[in-house]
Design a protein around this motif. Structure first.
Motif, PDB file in Angstrom:
ATOM      1  N   ALA A  34       0.833  -1.105  -0.050  1.00 14.95           N
ATOM      2  CA  ALA A  34      -0.138  -0.010  -0.076  1.00 14.95           C
ATOM      3  C   ALA A  34       0.992   1.054   0.134  1.00 14.95           C
ATOM      4  CB  ALA A  34      -0.759   0.024   1.057  1.00 14.95           C
ATOM      5  N   ASP A  35       1.888   1.317   0.855  1.00 13.57           N
ATOM      6  CA  ASP A  35       2.818   2.297   0.776  1.00 13.57           C
ATOM      7  C   ASP A  35       3.572   2.613  -0.535  1.00 13.57           C
ATOM      8  OD1 ASP A  35       2.258   3.080   3.458  1.00 13.57           O
ATOM      9  OD2 ASP A  35       4.063   2.002   4.165  1.00 13.57           O
ATOM     10  N   HIS A  36       3.708   1.457  -1.347  1.00 17.06           N
ATOM     11  CA  HIS A  36       4.341   1.609  -2.357  1.00 17.06           C
ATOM     12  C   HIS A  36       3.706   2.214  -3.398  1.00 17.06           C
ATOM     13  CE1 HIS A  36       7.935   0.561  -5.076  1.00 17.06           C
ATOM     14  NE2 HIS A  36       7.084   0.253  -6.032  1.00 17.06           N
ATOM     15  N   VAL A  37       2.430   1.754  -3.398  1.00 17.79           N
ATOM     16  CA  VAL A  37       1.324   2.432  -4.366  1.00 17.79           C
ATOM     17  C   VAL A  37       0.734   3.635  -4.245  1.00 17.79           C
ATOM     18  CG1 VAL A  37       1.238   0.094  -5.695  1.00 17.79           C
ATOM     19  CG2 VAL A  37      -0.556   0.949  -3.859  1.00 17.79           C
ATOM     20  N   GLY A  38       1.002   4.100  -3.057  1.00 17.95           N
ATOM     21  CA  GLY A  38       0.449   5.404  -2.381  1.00 17.95           C
ATOM     22  C   GLY A  38      -0.928   5.364  -1.961  1.00 17.95           C
ATOM     23  N   VAL A  39      -1.321   4.273  -1.306  1.00 14.25           N
ATOM     24  CA  VAL A  39      -2.666   4.308  -0.605  1.00 14.25           C
ATOM     25  C   VAL A  39      -2.811   3.722   0.578  1.00 14.25           C
ATOM     26  CG1 VAL A  39      -3.847   3.973  -2.923  1.00 14.25           C
ATOM     27  CG2 VAL A  39      -3.325   1.888  -1.745  1.00 14.25           C
ATOM     28  N   ARG A  40      -3.824   3.836   1.440  1.00 19.40           N
ATOM     29  CA  ARG A  40      -3.697   2.969   2.666  1.00 19.40           C
ATOM     30  C   ARG A  40      -3.886   1.575   2.635  1.00 19.40           C
ATOM     31  NH1 ARG A  40      -8.114   6.258   5.578  1.00 19.40           N
ATOM     32  NH2 ARG A  40      -8.272   4.322   6.448  1.00 19.40           N
ATOM     33  N   ALA A  41      -3.433   0.838   3.454  1.00 18.45           N
ATOM     34  CA  ALA A  41      -3.492  -0.846   3.398  1.00 18.45           C
ATOM     35  C   ALA A  41      -4.917  -1.271   3.124  1.00 18.45           C
ATOM     36  CB  ALA A  41      -2.973  -1.321   4.525  1.00 18.45           C
ATOM     37  N   PRO A  42      -6.087  -0.598   3.932  1.00 18.20           N
ATOM     38  CA  PRO A  42      -7.472  -1.173   3.638  1.00 18.20           C
ATOM     39  C   PRO A  42      -7.888  -0.968   2.166  1.00 18.20           C
ATOM     40  CG  PRO A  42      -7.163   0.097   5.545  1.00 18.20           C
ATOM     41  CD  PRO A  42      -6.045   0.359   4.759  1.00 18.20           C
ATOM     42  N   SER A  43      -7.218  -0.118   1.344  1.00 16.19           N
ATOM     43  CA  SER A  43      -7.752  -0.005  -0.019  1.00 16.19           C
ATOM     44  C   SER A  43      -7.195  -1.308  -0.852  1.00 16.19           C
ATOM     45  CB  SER A  43      -7.096   1.337  -0.380  1.00 16.19           C
ATOM     46  OG  SER A  43      -7.551   2.578   0.192  1.00 16.19           O
ATOM     47  N   LEU A  44      -6.334  -2.002  -0.533  1.00 19.10           N
ATOM     48  CA  LEU A  44      -5.821  -2.917  -1.146  1.00 19.10           C
ATOM     49  C   LEU A  44      -6.923  -3.782  -1.275  1.00 19.10           C
ATOM     50  CD1 LEU A  44      -2.140  -3.198  -0.173  1.00 19.10           C
ATOM     51  CD2 LEU A  44      -3.081  -2.197  -2.284  1.00 19.10           C
ATOM     52  N   TYR A  45      -7.647  -3.919  -0.074  1.00 22.69           N
ATOM     53  CA  TYR A  45      -8.650  -5.177  -0.118  1.00 22.69           C
ATOM     54  C   TYR A  45      -9.930  -5.055  -0.926  1.00 22.69           C
ATOM     55  CZ  TYR A  45      -5.776  -6.448   4.086  1.00 22.69           C
ATOM     56  OH  TYR A  45      -4.827  -6.679   4.787  1.00 22.69           O
ATOM     57  N   LYS A  46      -9.908  -4.107  -1.650  1.00 23.15           N
ATOM     58  CA  LYS A  46     -10.702  -3.880  -2.778  1.00 23.15           C
ATOM     59  C   LYS A  46     -10.413  -4.736  -4.093  1.00 23.15           C
ATOM     60  CE  LYS A  46     -12.154   0.971  -1.717  1.00 23.15           C
ATOM     61  NZ  LYS A  46     -11.847   2.163  -2.163  1.00 23.15           N
ATOM     62  N   ARG A  47      -9.304  -4.879  -4.079  1.00 22.17           N
ATOM     63  CA  ARG A  47      -8.527  -5.744  -5.199  1.00 22.17           C
ATOM     64  C   ARG A  47      -7.842  -7.059  -4.856  1.00 22.17           C
ATOM     65  NH1 ARG A  47     -10.630  -2.160  -8.192  1.00 22.17           N
ATOM     66  NH2 ARG A  47      -9.784  -0.593  -8.703  1.00 22.17           N
ATOM     67  N   ILE A  48      -7.328  -7.319  -3.587  1.00 16.47           N
ATOM     68  CA  ILE A  48      -6.878  -8.505  -3.292  1.00 16.47           C
ATOM     69  C   ILE A  48      -7.316  -8.940  -1.818  1.00 16.47           C
ATOM     70  CG2 ILE A  48      -4.441  -9.526  -2.878  1.00 16.47           C
ATOM     71  CD1 ILE A  48      -4.419  -8.757  -5.521  1.00 16.47           C
ATOM     72  N   ALA A  49      -7.790  -9.963  -1.899  1.00 23.74           N
ATOM     73  CA  ALA A  49      -8.454 -10.449  -0.426  1.00 23.74           C
ATOM     74  C   ALA A  49      -7.549 -10.358   0.798  1.00 23.74           C
ATOM     75  CB  ALA A  49      -8.936 -11.843  -0.843  1.00 23.74           C
ATOM     76  N   ASP A  50      -6.247 -10.876   0.586  1.00 18.37           N
ATOM     77  CA  ASP A  50      -5.307 -11.029   1.811  1.00 18.37           C
ATOM     78  C   ASP A  50      -4.025 -11.338   1.365  1.00 18.37           C
ATOM     79  OD1 ASP A  50      -5.133 -13.492   1.334  1.00 18.37           O
ATOM     80  OD2 ASP A  50      -6.760 -14.253   2.792  1.00 18.37           O
ATOM     81  N   ARG A  51      -3.009 -11.261   2.335  1.00 20.26           N
ATOM     82  CA  ARG A  51      -1.508 -11.244   1.897  1.00 20.26           C
ATOM     83  C   ARG A  51      -1.416 -12.849   1.014  1.00 20.26           C
ATOM     84  NH1 ARG A  51       3.239 -13.516   3.668  1.00 20.26           N
ATOM     85  NH2 ARG A  51       4.903 -12.230   2.975  1.00 20.26           N
ATOM     86  N   ASP A  52      -2.139 -13.839   1.546  1.00 23.32           N
ATOM     87  CA  ASP A  52      -1.868 -14.900   0.776  1.00 23.32           C
ATOM     88  C   ASP A  52      -2.425 -14.915  -0.714  1.00 23.32           C
ATOM     89  OD1 ASP A  52      -0.750 -16.288   2.882  1.00 23.32           O
ATOM     90  OD2 ASP A  52      -2.931 -17.273   3.506  1.00 23.32           O
ATOM     91  N   ALA A  53      -3.678 -14.357  -0.711  1.00 21.00           N
ATOM     92  CA  ALA A  53      -3.858 -14.084  -2.241  1.00 21.00           C
ATOM     93  C   ALA A  53      -2.794 -13.154  -3.102  1.00 21.00           C
ATOM     94  CB  ALA A  53      -5.304 -13.153  -2.098  1.00 21.00           C
ATOM     95  N   LEU A  54      -2.189 -12.219  -2.471  1.00 22.46           N
ATOM     96  CA  LEU A  54      -1.193 -11.264  -3.039  1.00 22.46           C
ATOM     97  C   LEU A  54      -0.203 -12.036  -3.185  1.00 22.46           C
ATOM     98  CD1 LEU A  54      -0.139  -8.722  -3.604  1.00 22.46           C
ATOM     99  CD2 LEU A  54       0.415  -8.112  -1.218  1.00 22.46           C
ATOM    100  N   LEU A  55       0.288 -12.868  -2.373  1.00 25.85           N
ATOM    101  CA  LEU A  55       1.333 -13.712  -2.810  1.00 25.85           C
ATOM    102  C   LEU A  55       1.288 -14.935  -4.031  1.00 25.85           C
ATOM    103  CD1 LEU A  55       2.962 -14.342   0.721  1.00 25.85           C
ATOM    104  CD2 LEU A  55       4.085 -13.125  -1.160  1.00 25.85           C
ATOM    105  N   THR A  56      -0.070 -15.401  -3.874  1.00 29.21           N
ATOM    106  CA  THR A  56      -0.495 -16.160  -5.142  1.00 29.21           C
ATOM    107  C   THR A  56      -0.517 -15.511  -6.252  1.00 29.21           C
ATOM    108  OG1 THR A  56      -1.577 -17.376  -3.491  1.00 29.21           O
ATOM    109  CG2 THR A  56      -2.059 -17.728  -5.836  1.00 29.21           C
TER     110      THR A  56
END
Length: 179
Positions: A34-56
């Motif tokens: 989130a920091d790298h793309v310039g948003v707050r972490a909760p904003s990522l959950y609109k696109r990626i369910a969780d860290r495991d889904a992100l790594l996958t």
């Protein structure tokens, strides 16, 4: 009125890959991405369910890039091995995750297609092509894993060792037509 989307799934995955290569898997956190793309972490959950889904998703992206790197070399096992080695050197942390349980089977099948096809050209369209592709991939993965880890410390020319082993692997696959 809903807030506008400030990032995309592809930007999130790209940021995750960047962090993976820079810091290893432990550095890929929802907060860091989130920091790298310039948003707050909760904003990522609109696109990626969780860290495991992100790594996958990251691993699938790495695998798809590997497949794209290998495809132009279909039919030439030597060129495939050189491209595979180059890919691993350029993406060492992503390469390490190719064999992980996170790797989606359909992505692995897509990336393996050039190797299986190239082996089939040597041994025919049979189960032998899959056996040959597994042997080829196991050797290349093992060699590259050791090389990336700095395990070849006994001296000598590692490039020459790669070429020597590759020539013998290809000869073995070719000779397997009669085995």
């Amino acid at each position: 009125m809903p807030t506008p989307d400030r990032t995309s799934r592809s930007e999130i995955i790209a940021a995750g890959r960047f962090l993976l290569e820079r810091e290893g898997p432990s550095g890929v956190t929802m907060r860091a991405v989130a920091d790298h793309v310039g948003v707050r972490a909760p904003s990522l959950y609109k696109r990626i369910a969780d860290r495991d889904a992100l790594l996958t998703a990251i691993v699938e992206d790495v695998i798809d890039d590997l497949g794209s790197a290998l495809s132009p070399h279909t039919g030439d096992l030597r060129s495939l091995a050189v491209a595979f080695r180059g890919f691993g050197h350029a993406n060492p942390e992503g390469f390490r995750l190719l064999s992980s349980p996170l790797a989606p089977l359909d992505a692995l099948q897509r990336a393996a297609a050039p190797v299986i096809s190239s082996c089939a050209a040597k041994v025919g369209e049979s189960e032998a092509a899959l056996h040959a592709a597994r042997m080829f991939t196991a050797w290349a993965t093992g060699f590259l894993s050791m090389e990336i880890a700095g395990a070849f410390r006994l001296g000598g020319d590692v490039d020459a060792a790669f070429e020597y082993a590759l020539a013998h692997i290809i000869a073995g696959i070719t000779d397997s037509e009669t085995a």
